[in-house]
Design a protein around this motif. Structure first.
Motif, PDB file in Angstrom:
ATOM      1  N   GLU A  77      -2.515   4.996 -11.873  1.00  0.00           N
ATOM      2  CA  GLU A  77      -1.322   4.294 -12.358  1.00  0.00           C
ATOM      3  C   GLU A  77      -0.717   3.405 -11.277  1.00  0.00           C
ATOM      4  OE1 GLU A  77       1.272   7.261 -13.953  1.00  0.00           O
ATOM      5  OE2 GLU A  77       0.033   7.589 -15.732  1.00  0.00           O
ATOM      6  N   LEU A  78      -0.664   3.875 -10.041  1.00  0.00           N
ATOM      7  CA  LEU A  78      -0.132   3.053  -8.951  1.00  0.00           C
ATOM      8  C   LEU A  78      -1.068   1.893  -8.645  1.00  0.00           C
ATOM      9  CD1 LEU A  78       1.302   5.742  -6.503  1.00  0.00           C
ATOM     10  CD2 LEU A  78       2.602   4.119  -7.903  1.00  0.00           C
ATOM     11  N   GLY A  79      -2.363   2.150  -8.719  1.00  0.00           N
ATOM     12  CA  GLY A  79      -3.332   1.076  -8.532  1.00  0.00           C
ATOM     13  C   GLY A  79      -3.197   0.018  -9.610  1.00  0.00           C
ATOM     14  N   GLY A  80      -3.021   0.455 -10.843  1.00  0.00           N
ATOM     15  CA  GLY A  80      -2.828  -0.473 -11.947  1.00  0.00           C
ATOM     16  C   GLY A  80      -1.532  -1.257 -11.823  1.00  0.00           C
ATOM     17  N   ALA A  81      -0.553  -0.694 -11.117  1.00  0.00           N
ATOM     18  CA  ALA A  81       0.733  -1.371 -10.915  1.00  0.00           C
ATOM     19  C   ALA A  81       0.693  -2.349  -9.745  1.00  0.00           C
ATOM     20  CB  ALA A  81       1.836  -0.345 -10.682  1.00  0.00           C
ATOM     21  N   GLY A  82      -0.465  -2.456  -9.057  1.00  0.00           N
ATOM     22  CA  GLY A  82      -0.620  -3.448  -8.004  1.00  0.00           C
ATOM     23  C   GLY A  82      -0.631  -2.919  -6.588  1.00  0.00           C
ATOM     24  N   PHE A  83      -0.591  -1.590  -6.411  1.00  0.00           N
ATOM     25  CA  PHE A  83      -0.586  -1.025  -5.064  1.00  0.00           C
ATOM     26  C   PHE A  83      -2.003  -0.651  -4.624  1.00  0.00           C
ATOM     27  CE2 PHE A  83       3.715  -0.207  -6.559  1.00  0.00           C
ATOM     28  CZ  PHE A  83       4.490  -0.483  -5.441  1.00  0.00           C
ATOM     29  N   SER A  84      -2.310  -0.906  -3.344  1.00  0.00           N
ATOM     30  CA  SER A  84      -3.514  -0.336  -2.751  1.00  0.00           C
ATOM     31  C   SER A  84      -3.214   1.120  -2.424  1.00  0.00           C
ATOM     32  CB  SER A  84      -3.896  -1.076  -1.464  1.00  0.00           C
ATOM     33  OG  SER A  84      -4.291  -2.400  -1.728  1.00  0.00           O
ATOM     34  N   ILE A  85      -4.226   1.969  -2.556  1.00  0.00           N
ATOM     35  CA  ILE A  85      -4.065   3.390  -2.253  1.00  0.00           C
ATOM     36  C   ILE A  85      -4.769   3.692  -0.939  1.00  0.00           C
ATOM     37  CG2 ILE A  85      -4.466   5.749  -3.025  1.00  0.00           C
ATOM     38  CD1 ILE A  85      -2.469   4.126  -4.737  1.00  0.00           C
ATOM     39  N   VAL A  86      -4.023   4.248   0.014  1.00  0.00           N
ATOM     40  CA  VAL A  86      -4.548   4.586   1.341  1.00  0.00           C
ATOM     41  C   VAL A  86      -4.702   6.095   1.449  1.00  0.00           C
ATOM     42  CG1 VAL A  86      -4.183   4.377   3.835  1.00  0.00           C
ATOM     43  CG2 VAL A  86      -3.304   2.603   2.294  1.00  0.00           C
ATOM     44  N   SER A  87      -5.840   6.537   1.984  1.00  0.00           N
ATOM     45  CA  SER A  87      -6.016   7.967   2.231  1.00  0.00           C
ATOM     46  C   SER A  87      -7.046   8.149   3.336  1.00  0.00           C
ATOM     47  CB  SER A  87      -6.425   8.701   0.941  1.00  0.00           C
ATOM     48  OG  SER A  87      -6.199  10.101   1.085  1.00  0.00           O
ATOM     49  N   GLY A  88      -7.410   9.418   3.599  1.00  0.00           N
ATOM     50  CA  GLY A  88      -8.230   9.715   4.765  1.00  0.00           C
ATOM     51  C   GLY A  88      -9.661  10.101   4.500  1.00  0.00           C
ATOM     52  N   LEU A  89     -10.152   9.926   3.276  1.00  0.00           N
ATOM     53  CA  LEU A  89     -11.544  10.183   2.910  1.00  0.00           C
ATOM     54  C   LEU A  89     -11.992  11.615   3.228  1.00  0.00           C
ATOM     55  CD1 LEU A  89     -13.838   8.671   1.524  1.00  0.00           C
ATOM     56  CD2 LEU A  89     -14.624   7.878   3.734  1.00  0.00           C
ATOM     57  N   ASP A 118      -7.607  13.710  -0.967  1.00  0.00           N
ATOM     58  CA  ASP A 118      -8.024  12.385  -0.475  1.00  0.00           C
ATOM     59  C   ASP A 118      -9.122  11.807  -1.356  1.00  0.00           C
ATOM     60  OD1 ASP A 118      -6.360  13.195   1.579  1.00  0.00           O
ATOM     61  OD2 ASP A 118      -7.651  12.426   3.163  1.00  0.00           O
ATOM     62  N   ARG A 119     -10.132  12.600  -1.621  1.00  0.00           N
ATOM     63  CA  ARG A 119     -11.259  12.116  -2.426  1.00  0.00           C
ATOM     64  C   ARG A 119     -10.802  11.725  -3.822  1.00  0.00           C
ATOM     65  NH1 ARG A 119     -17.258  12.895  -2.671  1.00  0.00           N
ATOM     66  NH2 ARG A 119     -17.757  12.135  -4.752  1.00  0.00           N
ATOM     67  N   ALA A 120      -9.957  12.551  -4.428  1.00  0.00           N
ATOM     68  CA  ALA A 120      -9.455  12.245  -5.770  1.00  0.00           C
ATOM     69  C   ALA A 120      -8.689  10.926  -5.773  1.00  0.00           C
ATOM     70  CB  ALA A 120      -8.564  13.383  -6.266  1.00  0.00           C
ATOM     71  N   ALA A 121      -7.890  10.683  -4.727  1.00  0.00           N
ATOM     72  CA  ALA A 121      -7.115   9.444  -4.632  1.00  0.00           C
ATOM     73  C   ALA A 121      -8.032   8.232  -4.528  1.00  0.00           C
ATOM     74  CB  ALA A 121      -6.181   9.503  -3.427  1.00  0.00           C
ATOM     75  N   HIS A 122      -9.062   8.325  -3.690  1.00  0.00           N
ATOM     76  CA  HIS A 122     -10.001   7.207  -3.537  1.00  0.00           C
ATOM     77  C   HIS A 122     -10.813   6.967  -4.806  1.00  0.00           C
ATOM     78  CE1 HIS A 122      -9.179   6.512   0.644  1.00  0.00           C
ATOM     79  NE2 HIS A 122      -9.590   7.701   1.031  1.00  0.00           N
ATOM     80  N   ASP A 123     -11.299   8.044  -5.402  1.00  0.00           N
ATOM     81  CA  ASP A 123     -12.092   7.919  -6.632  1.00  0.00           C
ATOM     82  C   ASP A 123     -11.340   7.151  -7.711  1.00  0.00           C
ATOM     83  OD1 ASP A 123     -14.577   9.076  -6.109  1.00  0.00           O
ATOM     84  OD2 ASP A 123     -13.852  11.105  -6.476  1.00  0.00           O
ATOM     85  N   SER A 176       0.819  -1.212   0.000  1.00  0.00           N
ATOM     86  CA  SER A 176       0.000   0.000   0.000  1.00  0.00           C
ATOM     87  C   SER A 176       0.851   1.258   0.000  1.00  0.00           C
ATOM     88  CB  SER A 176      -0.915   0.019   1.232  1.00  0.00           C
ATOM     89  OG  SER A 176      -1.789  -1.075   1.235  1.00  0.00           O
ATOM     90  N   VAL A 177       0.319   2.281  -0.645  1.00  0.00           N
ATOM     91  CA  VAL A 177       0.944   3.601  -0.683  1.00  0.00           C
ATOM     92  C   VAL A 177      -0.107   4.624  -0.272  1.00  0.00           C
ATOM     93  CG1 VAL A 177       1.968   5.361  -2.153  1.00  0.00           C
ATOM     94  CG2 VAL A 177       2.587   2.969  -2.479  1.00  0.00           C
ATOM     95  N   ALA A 178       0.244   5.530   0.629  1.00  0.00           N
ATOM     96  CA  ALA A 178      -0.679   6.577   1.047  1.00  0.00           C
ATOM     97  C   ALA A 178      -0.535   7.798   0.153  1.00  0.00           C
ATOM     98  CB  ALA A 178      -0.420   6.962   2.497  1.00  0.00           C
ATOM     99  N   ILE A 179      -1.664   8.398  -0.190  1.00  0.00           N
ATOM    100  CA  ILE A 179      -1.667   9.660  -0.934  1.00  0.00           C
ATOM    101  C   ILE A 179      -2.545  10.633  -0.162  1.00  0.00           C
ATOM    102  CG2 ILE A 179      -2.255  10.836  -3.086  1.00  0.00           C
ATOM    103  CD1 ILE A 179      -1.797   8.261  -4.585  1.00  0.00           C
ATOM    104  N   VAL A 180      -1.965  11.737   0.296  1.00  0.00           N
ATOM    105  CA  VAL A 180      -2.687  12.718   1.090  1.00  0.00           C
ATOM    106  C   VAL A 180      -2.385  14.114   0.558  1.00  0.00           C
ATOM    107  CG1 VAL A 180      -2.702  11.278   3.161  1.00  0.00           C
ATOM    108  CG2 VAL A 180      -0.788  12.842   2.774  1.00  0.00           C
ATOM    109  N   ARG A 198      -5.452  11.941  -9.403  1.00  0.00           N
ATOM    110  CA  ARG A 198      -6.223  10.879 -10.062  1.00  0.00           C
ATOM    111  C   ARG A 198      -5.327  10.057 -10.986  1.00  0.00           C
ATOM    112  NH1 ARG A 198      -9.936  15.294 -10.625  1.00  0.00           N
ATOM    113  NH2 ARG A 198     -11.643  15.107  -9.121  1.00  0.00           N
ATOM    114  N   THR A 199      -4.484  10.729 -11.738  1.00  0.00           N
ATOM    115  CA  THR A 199      -3.577  10.013 -12.633  1.00  0.00           C
ATOM    116  C   THR A 199      -2.615   9.136 -11.848  1.00  0.00           C
ATOM    117  OG1 THR A 199      -3.686  11.788 -14.283  1.00  0.00           O
ATOM    118  CG2 THR A 199      -1.810  10.288 -14.425  1.00  0.00           C
TER     119      THR A 199
END
Length: 360
Positions: A133-145, A150-155, A110-114, A128-129
């Protein structure tokens, strides 16, 4: 702390002790190390403290667990194999976390994006980009909603794997405009909270949330942040945990970039594209296999009924761990125990992304 599966009653006692007044994460661990069980620690508290300690009411703890069950959530304790290993290794991990959704996401790197709540359009587009791309590379994305970054990362990572850590209870939607995203993450991603259900977020809860965000992640990425912001706090906590910190450079004329530019000046990795993260951390697939809880943990033996059910559910067609846990109707630790036994016996194969397939 020795890893072991807890009974429902033991987990309830852990919750009571963890939620008791003046019992922080460090004190909790010291009590468990000294007395071994939460019940013994609770019994000893009146003699240990010079002042009266307000214990969390047993009936209230039972109501918390019942409410979580009705909501489709459950608790993971620090000593249990299904508790996320990166968070366990971080400073001051919460004794229990409440989760809802795809628990298998905790096995992925997992990688956090804040970043800023009042983010710029450019910052959100870049987020968002990057998340996609990180999600497509196999990483879970962690953020704080939260709003903004945060919202852009989750979306952008909802379809590949996103983990939202909230400051209040797992059922408390904040901010209100994130209601639909909150619900979607509870179904397609994973919601994580340290506080009991029904708890409204308070200012003092956000640093605890930020510690969990940093603790769950191999690295923390800050996209936009003012000089005084929670995002910089998350970056500091990541650094204290020995994790990598990345920052996206921005205009020196934009106050939202003062914090990120300062992080780079202080030694954070400068991030221009997703490849910058992958080059530092390595392949998500390799990280997933090398950090596999199924290979590293030793969960308690499962009952014969659970073993039979898990074996019936497995087939040559790969299945996600979270789907297997849900269909088995058993605790994650028990399912992990069965998978480990089958893996040792050569009956199942663990595939990329936490999927499992039966071999015979």
């Amino acid at each position: 702390m020795k890893l072991r599966a807890l009974s429902d009653q033991e987990r309830l006692s852990w919750h009571r002790l963890a939620q008791s007044e003046s019992i922080g994460a460090a004190t909790f661990q010291k009590l468990i190390e000294r007395f071994d069980t939460a019940d013994e620690a609770i019994a000893a508290l009146p003699d240990l403290s010079r002042r009266k300690v307000s214990l969390y009411d047993a009936a209230r703890a039972e109501a918390d667990f019942a409410r979580a069950s009705q909501y489709g959530a459950f608790y993971l304790a620090l000593c249990e194999p299904s508790y996320p290993e990166l968070l366990r290794q971080s400073p001051g991990p919460p004794p229990l976390i409440c989760v809802k959704g795809r628990i298998g996401l905790l096995e992925k790197p997992s990688v956090a994006i804040v970043g800023a709540r009042n983010a710029s359009a450019v910052g959100m587009r870049f987020t968002r980009t990057l998340s996609s791309e990180l999600g497509g590379a196999g990483f879970s994305i962690v953020s704080g909603l939260a709003r903004g970054i945060d919202r852009a990362a989750h979306d952008a990572s909802l379809s590949t794997g996103t983990i939202a850590v909230v400051a209040g209870g797992i059922d408390h939607i904040y901010p209100p405009e994130n209601a639909s995203l909150h619900d979607a993450i509870g179904e397609q991603g994973l919601l994580v909270a340290e506080m009991p259900l029904g708890t409204a977020p308070k200012a003092e809860y956000f640093p605890r949330r930020n510690r969990v965000i940093a603790g769950l992640s191999l690295a923390t990425i800050v996209v936009e942040a003012a000089l005084r912001s929670g995002s910089l706090s998350t970056a500091r906590l990541a650094n204290e945990a020995g994790r990598d910190v990345f920052a996206v450079p921005g205009s020196p004329l934009d106050p939202r970039c003062e914090g990120t530019n300062g992080l780079i000046k202080d030694g954070a990795h400068m991030l221009m594209r997703a490849a910058d993260v992958i080059n530092v951390l390595g392949s998500a697939q390799v990280l997933s296999i090398s950090a596999s809880p199924l290979m590293a943990m030793s969960p308690a033996p499962a009952s014969d009924d659970v073993k039979r059910r898990v074996l019936e559910l497995l087939s040559p067609t790969p299945i996600d761990l979270d789907d297997l846990v849900r269909e088995a109707g058993a605790a994650p630790d028990q399912v992990l125990a069965v998978i480990m036994e089958l893996e040792i016996a050569g009956q199942v194969q663990r595939l990329a992304g936490g999927r499992i397939a039966r071999l015979s």
